[in-house]
Design a protein around this motif. Structure first.
Motif, short mmCIF file in Angstrom:
data_model
loop_
_atom_site.label_atom_id
_atom_site.label_comp_id
_atom_site.label_asym_id
_atom_site.label_seq_id
_atom_site.Cartn_x
_atom_site.Cartn_y
_atom_site.Cartn_z
N ILE A 167 0.73 -1.10 -0.17
CA ILE A 167 -0.11 -0.05 -0.20
C ILE A 167 0.70 1.28 0.03
CG2 ILE A 167 -1.99 -1.09 1.12
CD1 ILE A 167 -1.17 0.19 3.67
N THR A 168 2.22 1.17 0.27
CA THR A 168 3.03 2.18 0.22
C THR A 168 3.93 2.42 -0.86
OG1 THR A 168 4.66 1.02 1.52
CG2 THR A 168 3.00 2.39 2.62
N GLU A 169 4.27 1.29 -1.43
CA GLU A 169 5.18 1.41 -2.85
C GLU A 169 4.33 0.55 -3.99
OE1 GLU A 169 8.93 -0.64 -1.91
OE2 GLU A 169 9.09 0.14 0.12
N GLY A 170 3.20 0.15 -3.85
CA GLY A 170 2.68 -0.42 -5.05
C GLY A 170 2.84 -1.97 -5.51
N HIS A 171 3.97 -2.41 -4.54
CA HIS A 171 4.17 -3.70 -4.68
C HIS A 171 4.61 -4.64 -3.53
CE1 HIS A 171 8.53 -2.88 -4.52
NE2 HIS A 171 8.11 -1.86 -5.07
N HIS A 217 3.46 -8.11 -8.03
CA HIS A 217 4.58 -7.43 -8.93
C HIS A 217 3.83 -6.09 -9.27
CE1 HIS A 217 7.04 -6.74 -12.20
NE2 HIS A 217 7.90 -7.65 -11.68
N PRO A 218 4.89 -4.90 -9.17
CA PRO A 218 4.24 -3.70 -9.79
C PRO A 218 3.60 -3.69 -11.11
CG PRO A 218 6.63 -3.76 -9.78
CD PRO A 218 6.16 -5.15 -9.16
N TRP A 264 6.48 -14.05 -17.76
CA TRP A 264 7.03 -14.34 -16.46
C TRP A 264 6.38 -13.89 -15.17
CZ3 TRP A 264 9.56 -11.58 -12.82
CH2 TRP A 264 10.30 -12.27 -11.86
N ILE A 265 6.09 -12.42 -15.48
CA ILE A 265 5.34 -11.56 -14.41
C ILE A 265 4.15 -12.45 -14.05
CG2 ILE A 265 4.16 -9.49 -13.75
CD1 ILE A 265 6.26 -8.13 -15.48
N PHE A 266 3.34 -13.12 -14.84
CA PHE A 266 2.06 -13.34 -14.46
C PHE A 266 2.17 -14.80 -14.08
CE2 PHE A 266 -1.89 -15.68 -15.46
CZ PHE A 266 -2.83 -14.79 -14.82
N ASP A 280 12.46 -7.51 -9.06
CA ASP A 280 12.78 -6.13 -8.89
C ASP A 280 13.00 -5.41 -10.32
OD1 ASP A 280 12.06 -6.19 -6.30
OD2 ASP A 280 14.23 -6.23 -5.71
N ALA A 281 13.36 -6.11 -11.42
CA ALA A 281 13.63 -5.48 -12.65
C ALA A 281 12.42 -4.55 -13.09
CB ALA A 281 14.12 -6.62 -13.40
#
Length: 418
Positions: free
Chosen positions: A157-161, A166-167, A313-315, A357-358
């Motif tokens: 909730i502070t950084e979105g991820h 994953h962002p 990959w993210i999904f 984190d990429a």
């Protein structure tokens, strides 16, 4: 409800865990009906109407299956338990052999045939057979993992991820279930002593709405195919977030209400995993990539480009980490409550440093091609201890290693020199 059970049907999962006799009726056995819990049976394997052939260089080809193959799920009564177990072990062995190349720098064809889009990467390894063994956690590991879950939610909730959201996952489309979970979590972290009860009642209402809007009869394989993997992922992540809040808040009512939905979270996580696995298998049926109106649908296939492979990959990794976080959360809570928990089995997930984190597909690809290790099955942590350094894997992998092997062993690993 039928009056008699199909022949040789396996006992339902809740009765198996409780070591109680099961009436084996559908859609729910007598015991689950009496206790008002979700009754679910071990899912039958679905045989696709094609075979996948993997060559030594990693290329995949599709071969039509024999015409007499039945494309529908094979009932347990048609396959003996010993034969089914043997087939499972053969598939897992093949998956481990195929994925061995993932623990070394990626080869040139990594974008064309990535390991995470191989149907074999969606097997679950039960070391002791179809009935999971019991697992135990140390007090230090339990405390650490619960603390990490709470840190991750605040980070979201502070950084979105966070390490399991994953962002880029919901950048294009943010499902309503996830929106509700985000606003509820934001309210939870800004509550005061005067508003605490109100916030918990809001969360309780959101959970009830989330669970009730789902079809309660979709508890088997039908429930898997009724939703696409993205919908499965959204509802599972939302329920997982609510579960973490209420199980470990300390409020007695919140914890009691959360306990009622533990089986639901387990069911949804299981259906999420099955849905993604079926989605990957169906994409291999047609190797010609076709455009889809919904951007989320493209995230379980790739055209070989860095951007498309990164999105896939993210999904895929979001599914894996959500499933693993949900099963570990349940196991940790059950251990706190009764001293042990059933082992859900081992899945393969990405653990290489820098991947999650990429910020761009090219940064991700650079790590993917140069990392010493990119993936690991979560029950094979000893391989990491003996072959790589703690700095070679990421924060999520650290948490799974600590909860599985203890803080002392993890700290010793961090101080070892390779």
């Amino acid at each position: 409800m039928t009056d008699s059970a199909p022949p040789k049907r396996l006992a339902c999962i809740p009765c198996t865990k409780a070591k109680r006799k099961c009436s084996k009726q559908t859609p729910a056995c007598h015991r689950c009906t009496d206790k008002q819990i979700v009754c679910r049976y071990p899912a039958p394997r679905i045989a696709p109407p094609y075979d996948l052939v993997f060559s030594q260089d990693g290329a995949v080809s599709v071969v039509p299956a024999p015409s007499d193959r039945n494309p529908l799920p094979t009932p347990p009564s048609q396959i003996g338990e010993s034969q089914e177990l043997e087939q499972q072990q053969q598939q897992i062995h093949a998956a481990n052999t195929e994925l061995t190349r993932a623990v070394a720098p990626a080869s040139a064809d990594a974008l064309q045939n990535p390991w995470f889009l191989s149907p074999l990467s969606w097997t679950i390894d039960h070391k002791t057979g179809p009935i999971p063994s019991q697992i135990y956690f140390s007090d230090e590991a339990l405390t650490y993992f619960i603390g990490q879950l709470q840190v991750w939610l605040k980070q979201w909730i502070t950084e979105g991820h966070c390490p399991f959201i994953h962002p880029q996952l919901w950048r294009i489309h943010l499902p309503e279930n996830v929106q509700d979970a985000f606003t509820s979590l934001s309210a939870y972290h800004s509550k005061t002593p005067a508003t605490e009860k109100m916030v918990l009642r809001i969360i309780e209402t959101r959970v009830n709405n989330l669970v009730n809007e789902q079809n309660p009869t979709d508890v088997g394989d039908f429930g898997v195919v009724m939703l696409d993997p993205a919908c499965h992922l959204a509802r599972t992540q939302a329920l997982l977030i609510y579960k973490i809040i209420r199980l470990f808040d300390g409020d007695i009512r919140a914890r009691a209400q959360a306990e009622k939905n533990i089986d639901t979270l387990s069911l949804w996580a299981r259906q999420l995993w099955q849905s993604a696995g079926l989605g990957v298998a169906s994409n291999h049926k047609d190797l010609v990539n076709k455009p889809h109106p919904n951007p989320v649908d493209t995230q379980l296939r790739t055209d070989g480009s860095p951007s498309c492979t990164w999105q896939a990959w993210i999904f895929s990794e979001s599914v894996r980490r959500t499933y693993l976080t949900a099963t570990l959360t349940e196991a940790v809570y059950l251990t706190l409550k009764q001293g042990f928990a059933p082992c859900p089995g081992g899945i393969i997930f990405s653990c290489g440093a820098g991947l999650w984190d990429a910020p761009t597909p090219f940064t991700w690809l650079k790590h993917y091609q140069s990392n010493i290790v990119n993936s690991i099955r979560c029950v094979e942590g000893e391989h990491l201890f003996s072959h790589v350094k703690a700095s070679d894997v990421d924060e999520f992998c650290h948490a799974t290693m600590i909860v599985s092997y203890g803080l002392e062993r993890f700290e010793r690993w961090c101080n070892e020199k390779m």
